[in-house]
Design an enzyme around this catalytic site. Structure first.
Site, PDB file in Angstrom:
ATOM      1  N   LYS A   1       0.821  -1.208   0.000  1.00  0.00           N
ATOM      2  CA  LYS A   1       0.000   0.000   0.000  1.00  0.00           C
ATOM      3  C   LYS A   1       0.860   1.265   0.000  1.00  0.00           C
ATOM      4  O   LYS A   1       0.429   2.308  -0.493  1.00  0.00           O
ATOM      5  CB  LYS A   1      -0.913   0.025   1.232  1.00  0.00           C
ATOM      6  CG  LYS A   1      -1.813  -1.194   1.430  1.00  0.00           C
ATOM      7  CD  LYS A   1      -2.950  -1.235   0.447  1.00  0.00           C
ATOM      8  CE  LYS A   1      -4.086  -2.180   0.829  1.00  0.00           C
ATOM      9  NZ  LYS A   1      -3.736  -3.579   1.031  1.00  0.00           N
ATOM     10  N   ASP A   2       2.078   1.165   0.534  1.00  0.00           N
ATOM     11  CA  ASP A   2       2.965   2.331   0.550  1.00  0.00           C
ATOM     12  C   ASP A   2       3.269   2.835  -0.859  1.00  0.00           C
ATOM     13  O   ASP A   2       3.459   4.031  -1.063  1.00  0.00           O
ATOM     14  CB  ASP A   2       4.306   1.982   1.214  1.00  0.00           C
ATOM     15  CG  ASP A   2       4.192   1.818   2.724  1.00  0.00           C
ATOM     16  OD1 ASP A   2       3.409   2.555   3.347  1.00  0.00           O
ATOM     17  OD2 ASP A   2       4.908   0.960   3.279  1.00  0.00           O
TER      18      ASP A   2
END
Ligand SMILES: *Cc1c(COP(=O)(O)O)cnc(C)c1O
Length: 474
Positions: free
Chosen positions: A112-113
């Site tokens: 998700k980063d």
């Protein structure tokens, strides 16, 4: 570039508006009006590019009209400079055919980063242009919450309220959210599942009393800009394994269908993708939909892969729109039916269109554990349970021997240490960049899964006028 809604009646918007709005005003999701595409020569030229250069090349057509190439490069350099590996998303070989694409070298150890580090910077850039303030309300099954909080903590023009299902995220996931003590960060644990949390967020956006008072402009399940950022690593990996002269298959541990949809977009842009494998755990709504056309919501079962414990996959609507002939009004009616009945049938066009590129595999706990052992014993790789679901699906899938299969490694094994230790008898070490996570103080409200309780909490703490609510669920 203009974006259109999957439900056919919201106005077309540019990239900046779509990024800030999230969901379209007709309840649909935004997609580019047409897919930009690359020639084989243009894809060939990516083979020597750094991650940031690849990101600029892949995303430039999507942001055209809202960001110059220099502005885009500046944001990508800042976002991906925070990753701990110089390749940003490196490939690791497992055997003659299988590869891992490590997407977990960002600050919170999950893929998700890759999207949210960029999204935080896009928000800041667009808000400063408008001198506006943003209230982010999101629901998380674990990884989105920590990645979003890391991406916006301490930013003056943004408040973030993050709901997570109490007791259903790992201790590392929870602490990565609750130990961020910035004044603009509010964590809320609710008694319920991720789907309950997501439904509460949606209800907040849909309630005119609440959203009107707070000038709520949108609810979204997944922001287009997130998907766009994820398209990049499909190109980055594929050119290193022989694209465009050779087709590559990808196996994707799937929950909200965002990551695998980014692979679909890459294929639409001209990347030769032999197959996209949608790997689900026992919460298998997507497997049922893709294999038999039955998109019906079951009850969520808690598993060792909480980020995939989902029975509604928001981004699936984007696929149905694109493969079903882009008929927004017909899709709006179909989705209304789904929302009422919690079930629907895919049309023949949707099912056949999806089957051209996607296949699906349902992986149970036993197969997941075997995949963790396979990677450890055969290649010395300690992989996380989500990655193991993807790898198990890759191992079960029929693909020609000369087609490389890349499994997306979506989280660092240290994020799910107990499940990994149970499977392979090795406890993954915490990367040093996580620091003193277990010594830090936590801050988190604990509320019932009640609309009134949550809205009262947010209302008391949110900046009222001229604020826009942006959802970043999933
Ligand atoms: C979010 C997440 C997934 C699911 O990705 P979607 O884009 O929601 O399909 C898989 N694995 C991990 C570790 C995640 O954090």
């Amino acid at each position: 570039m203009k974006y259109v809604s999957t439900r056919g009646s919201a106005p077309a918007l540019g990239f900046e508006d779509v990024t800030l709005a999230g969901l379209a005003s007709d309840g649909g999701l935004y997609l580019p009006e047409t897919w930009p595409s690359f020639t084989p020569d243009q894809i060939c030229a990516m083979a020597g590019m750094s991650y940031v250069d690849t990101a600029v090349a892949v995303m430039a057509p999507f942001v055209a009209g809202s960001l110059s190439e220099d502005e885009l490069r500046e944001l990508c350099t800042a976002a991906y400079g925070r990753f701990s590996h110089k390749a940003v998303t490196p490939l690791v070989q497992l055997d003659h055919q299988h590869w891992l694409l490590e997407l977990f070298h960002g600050p919170t150890l999950a893929f998700k980063d890759v999207a949210l580090q960029l999204l935080g910077l896009l928000f800041e850039k667009f808000l400063s242009r408008r001198d506006d303030h943003l209230t982010i309300v999101g629901a998380t099954s674990g990884d989105t919450g920590s990645a979003a909080i890391d991406a916006v903590a301490g930013r003056e023009k943004i408040d973030i309220f993050m709901l997570h299902p109490a007791g259903r995220v790992s201790d590392v996931q929870r602490r990565q959210m609750t130990t961020v003590l910035a004044p603009n960060v509010y964590n809320i644990a609710i008694d319920g599942s991720f789907d309950d949390a997501q439904a509460l967020v949606k209800a907040m956006f849909n309630d005119p009393g609440f959203s009107g008072r707070f000038n709520l402009s949108a609810v979204n399940s997944i922001n287009w800009a997130r998907l766009m950022a994820q398209v990049v690593y499909y190109f980055y990996a594929a050119v290193r394994l022989g694209a465009p002269d050779r087709a590559i298959a990808f196996s994707v541990p799937t929950g909200n269908f965002g990551d695998v949809f980014a692979g679909y977009v890459a294929a639409k842009m001209g990347l030769p993708v032999a197959k996209l494998v949608v790997a689900t755990n026992v919460n298998d709504i997507l497997h049922r939909a893709l294999s038999s056309g039955d998109y019906s919501q079951g009850t969520v079962v808690a598993t060792a892969t909480p980020s995939m414990d989902i029975q509604v996959s928001s981004n699936f609507e984007r696929l149905l729109f694109d493969v079903g002939g882009r008929d927004g009004l017909a899709l709006a009616a179909q989705m209304k039916g789904f929302e009422a009945d919690r079930a629907m049938r895919l049309t023949n066009a949707q099912q056949q269109g999806a089957a051209q590129m996607l296949s699906s595999v349902r992986i149970d706990a036993n197969a997941m554990n075997l995949a963790m052992r396979w990677a450890h014993d055969g290649a010395g790789q300690v992989i996380d349970p989500h990655t193991a679901v993807g790898l198990a699906a890759a191992l079960e899938t029929q693909v020609d021997k000369d087609v490389p299969i890349v499994t997306l490694a979506t989280a660092h094994a240290a994020k799910f240490r107990d499940a990994v230790e149970r499977a392979i008898g090795v406890r993954p070490a915490m990367p040093t960049r996580i620091g003193s996570l277990f010594d830090r103080e936590e801050a988190c409200a604990h509320l019932p899964a009640s609309f009134d309780a949550i809205t009262a909490y947010v209302a008391e703490r949110s900046t009222e006028s001229a604020s826009r609510k942006v959802g970043i669920n999933g």
